[in-house]
Design an enzyme around this catalytic site. Structure first.
Site, PDB file in Angstrom:
ATOM      1  N   ARG A 133      -1.492  10.794   4.861  1.00  0.00           N
ATOM      2  CA  ARG A 133      -2.122  11.374   6.045  1.00  0.00           C
ATOM      3  C   ARG A 133      -3.181  12.366   5.579  1.00  0.00           C
ATOM      4  NH1 ARG A 133       3.289  10.828   7.458  1.00  0.00           N
ATOM      5  NH2 ARG A 133       3.568   9.525   9.303  1.00  0.00           N
ATOM      6  N   HIS A 143       0.824  -1.205   0.000  1.00  0.00           N
ATOM      7  CA  HIS A 143       0.000   0.000   0.000  1.00  0.00           C
ATOM      8  C   HIS A 143       0.860   1.259   0.000  1.00  0.00           C
ATOM      9  CE1 HIS A 143       0.559  -0.672   4.426  1.00  0.00           C
ATOM     10  NE2 HIS A 143       0.792   0.633   4.396  1.00  0.00           N
ATOM     11  N   GLU A 155      -2.695  11.319 -10.829  1.00  0.00           N
ATOM     12  CA  GLU A 155      -2.504  11.374 -12.273  1.00  0.00           C
ATOM     13  C   GLU A 155      -3.321  10.275 -12.925  1.00  0.00           C
ATOM     14  OE1 GLU A 155       1.120  11.271 -15.557  1.00  0.00           O
ATOM     15  OE2 GLU A 155       1.426  10.316 -13.611  1.00  0.00           O
ATOM     16  N   ASN A 200      -4.850  11.161  11.912  1.00  0.00           N
ATOM     17  CA  ASN A 200      -4.380  11.356  13.287  1.00  0.00           C
ATOM     18  C   ASN A 200      -5.368  12.302  13.958  1.00  0.00           C
ATOM     19  OD1 ASN A 200      -1.788   9.877  13.325  1.00  0.00           O
ATOM     20  ND2 ASN A 200      -1.314  11.283  11.654  1.00  0.00           N
ATOM     21  N   HIS A 229       2.859  12.176  -6.771  1.00  0.00           N
ATOM     22  CA  HIS A 229       1.461  11.900  -7.055  1.00  0.00           C
ATOM     23  C   HIS A 229       1.187  10.394  -7.007  1.00  0.00           C
ATOM     24  CE1 HIS A 229       3.519  11.688 -10.996  1.00  0.00           C
ATOM     25  NE2 HIS A 229       2.718  10.646 -11.188  1.00  0.00           N
ATOM     26  N   GLU A 241      -3.691   3.483   1.791  1.00  0.00           N
ATOM     27  CA  GLU A 241      -3.984   3.608   3.221  1.00  0.00           C
ATOM     28  C   GLU A 241      -4.124   5.082   3.549  1.00  0.00           C
ATOM     29  OE1 GLU A 241      -1.613   3.468   7.447  1.00  0.00           O
ATOM     30  OE2 GLU A 241      -0.969   2.068   5.893  1.00  0.00           O
TER      31      GLU A 241
END
Length: 131
Positions: free
Chosen positions: A9, A5, A122, A60, A74, A56
């Site tokens: 964030r 993955h 993209e 937080n 990207h 993923e």
């Protein structure tokens, strides 16, 4: 070995999940809160994690934005038709930051979208050079 993955964030997990599922057509594969660490993880993709690389999203708790920095580039997504993919993003209220057309110094048709946190995606047409 295989790539599992890519982690990003995000500042608003629900808004990001909505973008990646509704605008880019990914499926939410799993989501889990980690109260002791004060974060939530969500995994999304175009197929199950056993056979596909997925995205993923990490939220937080209490952090609503990040500095993207200058090292990040990207995410690339292969699509059947770049022009149609860019139009579909706009129709869903998404942001296209580079309209579909030939890449600089090449002939591959590309376009760029931007997610709610400013990450770039993209679009590259199927069968084209993926450089």
């Amino acid at each position: 070995m295989r790539m599992l993955h890519t982690m990003l964030r995000v500042g608003d997990l629900d808004k990001s999940i909505e973008f990646y599922t509704k605008v880019l057509g990914m499926e939410l594969l799993r989501r889990k809160d980690y109260p002791q660490g004060e974060f939530t993880l969500a995994f999304l993709g175009y197929g199950n994690e056993d056979e596909n690389t997925v995205l993923e999203l990490t939220y937080n708790w209490g952090v609503d934005s990040y500095d993207l920095g200058t090292g990040y580039g990207h995410i690339a997504v292969e699509v059947p038709d770049v022009y149609k993919a860019a139009e579909a993003v706009k129709e869903q209220g998404g942001k296209i930051i580079r309209e579909a057309g030939p890449m600089n110094a090449g002939t591959t048709i590309i376009a760029f979208a931007e997610d709610p946190d400013g990450y770039q995606i993209e679009f590259i047409g199927e069968g084209h050079d993926r450089g």
